[in-house]
Design a protein around this motif. Structure first.
Motif, PDB file in Angstrom:
ATOM      1  N   PHE A   1       5.966   9.495  -7.423  1.00  0.00           N
ATOM      2  CA  PHE A   1       5.220   8.486  -6.663  1.00  0.00           C
ATOM      3  C   PHE A   1       3.983   8.050  -7.441  1.00  0.00           C
ATOM      4  O   PHE A   1       3.672   6.855  -7.535  1.00  0.00           O
TER       5      PHE A   1
ATOM      6  N   ARG B   1       4.755  -0.297   3.578  1.00  0.00           N
ATOM      7  CA  ARG B   1       4.784   1.161   3.504  1.00  0.00           C
ATOM      8  C   ARG B   1       6.231   1.606   3.635  1.00  0.00           C
ATOM      9  O   ARG B   1       7.066   0.877   4.168  1.00  0.00           O
TER      10      ARG B   1
ATOM     11  N   HIS C   1       4.437   5.572 -10.272  1.00  0.00           N
ATOM     12  CA  HIS C   1       4.646   4.173  -9.876  1.00  0.00           C
ATOM     13  C   HIS C   1       3.467   3.630  -9.065  1.00  0.00           C
ATOM     14  O   HIS C   1       3.579   2.581  -8.423  1.00  0.00           O
TER      15      HIS C   1
ATOM     16  N   VAL D   1       2.096   4.670  -6.323  1.00  0.00           N
ATOM     17  CA  VAL D   1       2.317   4.668  -4.874  1.00  0.00           C
ATOM     18  C   VAL D   1       1.653   5.912  -4.297  1.00  0.00           C
ATOM     19  O   VAL D   1       1.964   7.040  -4.697  1.00  0.00           O
TER      20      VAL D   1
ATOM     21  N   THR E   1      10.241   3.461  -7.061  1.00  0.00           N
ATOM     22  CA  THR E   1      10.016   4.889  -6.832  1.00  0.00           C
ATOM     23  C   THR E   1      11.239   5.558  -6.228  1.00  0.00           C
ATOM     24  O   THR E   1      11.674   6.634  -6.671  1.00  0.00           O
TER      25      THR E   1
ATOM     26  N   THR F   1       4.453   6.704   2.868  1.00  0.00           N
ATOM     27  CA  THR F   1       3.517   6.233   1.851  1.00  0.00           C
ATOM     28  C   THR F   1       2.395   5.398   2.455  1.00  0.00           C
ATOM     29  O   THR F   1       2.485   4.924   3.588  1.00  0.00           O
TER      30      THR F   1
ATOM     31  N   THR G   1       3.406  -6.401   0.337  1.00  0.00           N
ATOM     32  CA  THR G   1       2.789  -5.085   0.466  1.00  0.00           C
ATOM     33  C   THR G   1       3.290  -4.435   1.747  1.00  0.00           C
ATOM     34  O   THR G   1       3.189  -5.012   2.821  1.00  0.00           O
TER      35      THR G   1
ATOM     36  N   ALA H   1       7.127  -1.661  -6.319  1.00  0.00           N
ATOM     37  CA  ALA H   1       6.774  -0.320  -6.760  1.00  0.00           C
ATOM     38  C   ALA H   1       7.440   0.742  -5.894  1.00  0.00           C
ATOM     39  O   ALA H   1       7.920   1.771  -6.387  1.00  0.00           O
ATOM     40  N   LEU H   2       7.488   0.487  -4.598  1.00  0.00           N
ATOM     41  CA  LEU H   2       8.124   1.430  -3.684  1.00  0.00           C
ATOM     42  C   LEU H   2       9.622   1.531  -3.953  1.00  0.00           C
ATOM     43  O   LEU H   2      10.197   2.627  -3.996  1.00  0.00           O
TER      44      LEU H   2
ATOM     45  N   ASP I   1       6.123  -3.794  -2.644  1.00  0.00           N
ATOM     46  CA  ASP I   1       7.483  -3.351  -2.351  1.00  0.00           C
ATOM     47  C   ASP I   1       8.252  -3.047  -3.631  1.00  0.00           C
ATOM     48  O   ASP I   1       9.086  -2.140  -3.650  1.00  0.00           O
TER      49      ASP I   1
ATOM     50  N   ALA J   1       1.807  -0.378  -0.508  1.00  0.00           N
ATOM     51  CA  ALA J   1       1.927  -0.658  -1.935  1.00  0.00           C
ATOM     52  C   ALA J   1       2.882  -1.831  -2.106  1.00  0.00           C
ATOM     53  O   ALA J   1       3.622  -2.178  -1.170  1.00  0.00           O
TER      54      ALA J   1
END
Length: 454
Positions: A382, A361, A385, A387, A432, A421, A359, A428-429, A426, A424
């Motif tokens: 965003f 940012r 996903h 985020v 995105t 962000t 997790t 998912a980030l 990683d 979330a």
């Protein structure tokens, strides 16, 4: 009143006579009386293994006849072997040979421990001898012993820190002087902080090996270098450092090791260990932001003890030799009084997690088309996903892709969009950012960096 010293001296063999090895030899000689009083026996150097004879090694402060090129023979006639040659081979073979002949070993070899530590631990156990390695992480800073001894009754949940002095120096100079990456590396090389080939440092290999050792000790789990996600600092630009400054942040190469509850962070799964190394922005208010030059600093977070910070010189001959000699004294005391140091603790056997489970940012800088509804489309990506966006900043219109007066392929003007962000996964980030790059309204993803420290 001096301490009583009895019995035959304990024989010490040193493998390697570089910056650290020569400091170890000199300090063993200069502090011989004090060390004997602390151990109860004298510590006698019986040989120093080197690759070639004939060089000027007067800095070690020992007689010339003690130097030898026959390391395999030397380790068979020692009670304690100090290994500071580094690398995988011949260090591994020499350490195992020392164990076979009943010698305890003190090493600073983080690469070997991260790659094949369990083999060494098992061999030491079978031989009934000690394996100590405080100097393998963070130089002179007492860090590993607190993890495996002082905090043995607590539950460590996270380790976060700066464990490579070279990269910290480079990033510090980029922040304080505005230097580019190449110029900052050249400065580090000129001062002896970086090797002629700095790859191991700037690509994050050194920090990843140290992260593996820290995670293994902290979480009672076998974590190897291959289990550590690694990014170096070679892609960090002066623009990235300047962007961090705009956010009142600095960029640091961080080693982060933590227990993640649930499968990939989801509920109901078994916990795992996330170990990773990457450059990240941290607020200037964070204690790690003030770690300058080639210094190291590490936070250890435990359930009962809370947050503990360890700070000091992370490299250099004398600082590293200080940690080596602390281990030599510990093993020597066991030789005199009996007993052994702590053994490997891997009972928890947590699984290593992929980077996607971590997790974090993100800071994302985009060049986007200057059209109505662009921000809504970006925000929708965003949201798709899962985020959450914490901050958005849009700069005045600029021509997208301009470097020397060149417009983008369509000649379309654009704006610069900066997004930070919330935390979330990683994965998912990352997904995105990949999706944003495919949007026709995004003319370029110009910078992506993780954000830590809040």
């Amino acid at each position: 009143m001096s301490a009583k010293v009895e019995g035959e001296p304990l024989r010490v063999a040193i493998l390697g006579c570089g910056v650290v090895g020569s400091s170890v030899a000199r300090m063993l000689t200069e502090n011989a009386d004090d060390l004997a009083a602390r151990v109860g026996r004298r510590l006698q150097i019986v040989g120093i293994a080197v690759r070639r004879l004939g060089r000027d090694r007067s800095a070690a402060g020992v007689p010339e006849h003690l130097f030898t090129t026959d390391a395999e023979e030397l380790v068979t006639r020692a009670d304690i072997v100090v290994e500071v040659v580094g690398g995988i081979e011949p260090a591994r073979t020499l350490i195992l040979r020392a164990f076979e002949h009943g010698a305890s070993v003190v090493t600073a070899n983080k690469a070997l421990l991260a790659e094949d530590g369990p083999t060494l631990y098992a061999a030491a156990d079978a031989a009934g001898v000690d394996l100590y390695y405080e100097a393998s992480v963070a130089g002179a800073i007492p860090l590993l012993r607190p993890l495996r001894e002082s905090l043995a009754g607590d539950d460590v949940t996270r380790v976060l820190g700066i464990v490579n002095g070279t990269t910290n120096y480079v990033l510090d100079k980029m922040d304080s002087t505005g230097a580019g990456f190449a110029d900052a590396v050249a400065q580090a090389q000129a001062l002896g902080y970086a090797e002629a080939d700095p790859t191991a440092d700037v690509e994050g290999f050194d920090a990843a090996a140290k992260a593996a050792i820290l995670a293994s000790l902290a979480f009672h789990t076998r974590i190897g270098a291959a289990d550590v996600y690694r990014e170096g600092i070679t892609e960090v630009s002066a623009a990235d450092v300047a962007a961090a400054a705009e956010m009142d942040c600095v960029v640091k190469l961080l080693a982060i090791c933590e227990v993640v509850d649930g499968a990939g962070g989801s509920e109901g799964g078994a916990p795992g260990v996330s170990a990773r190394v990457y450059p990240a922005m941290i607020p200037r208010s964070h204690p790690l932001a003030g770690v300058r030059e080639a210094f190291n600093a590490v936070f250890v977070e435990a359930r009962a003890a809370g947050a503990l910070m360890f700070y000091g010189p992370g490299a250099g001959g004398d600082p590293t030799a200080s940690a080596v000699l602390g281990d030599v004294v510990a093993t020597a005391r066991h030789r005199v009084g009996g007993g052994l140091g702590p053994r490997e603790s891997a009972y928890a056997d947590l699984r290593p997690l992929d980077m996607g489970a971590a997790t974090t940012r993100y800071y994302v800088r985009l060049h986007v088309a200057d059209r109505p509804g662009v921000l809504a489309q970006v925000a929708a990506e965003f949201a798709r996903h899962d985020v959450s966006i914490q901050q958005v900043r849009q700069d005045v219109a600029v021509t997208a892709g301009l470097a020397a007066g060149d417009a983008d392929s369509d000649g379309e003007d654009g704006a610069e969009l900066v997004i930070v962000t919330h935390a979330a996964p990683d994965a998912a980030l990352s997904a995105t950012v990949d999706a944003l790059a495919e949007l026709d309204i995004v003319l370029g993803v110009t910078s992506v960096m993780r954000v830590e420290g809040d």
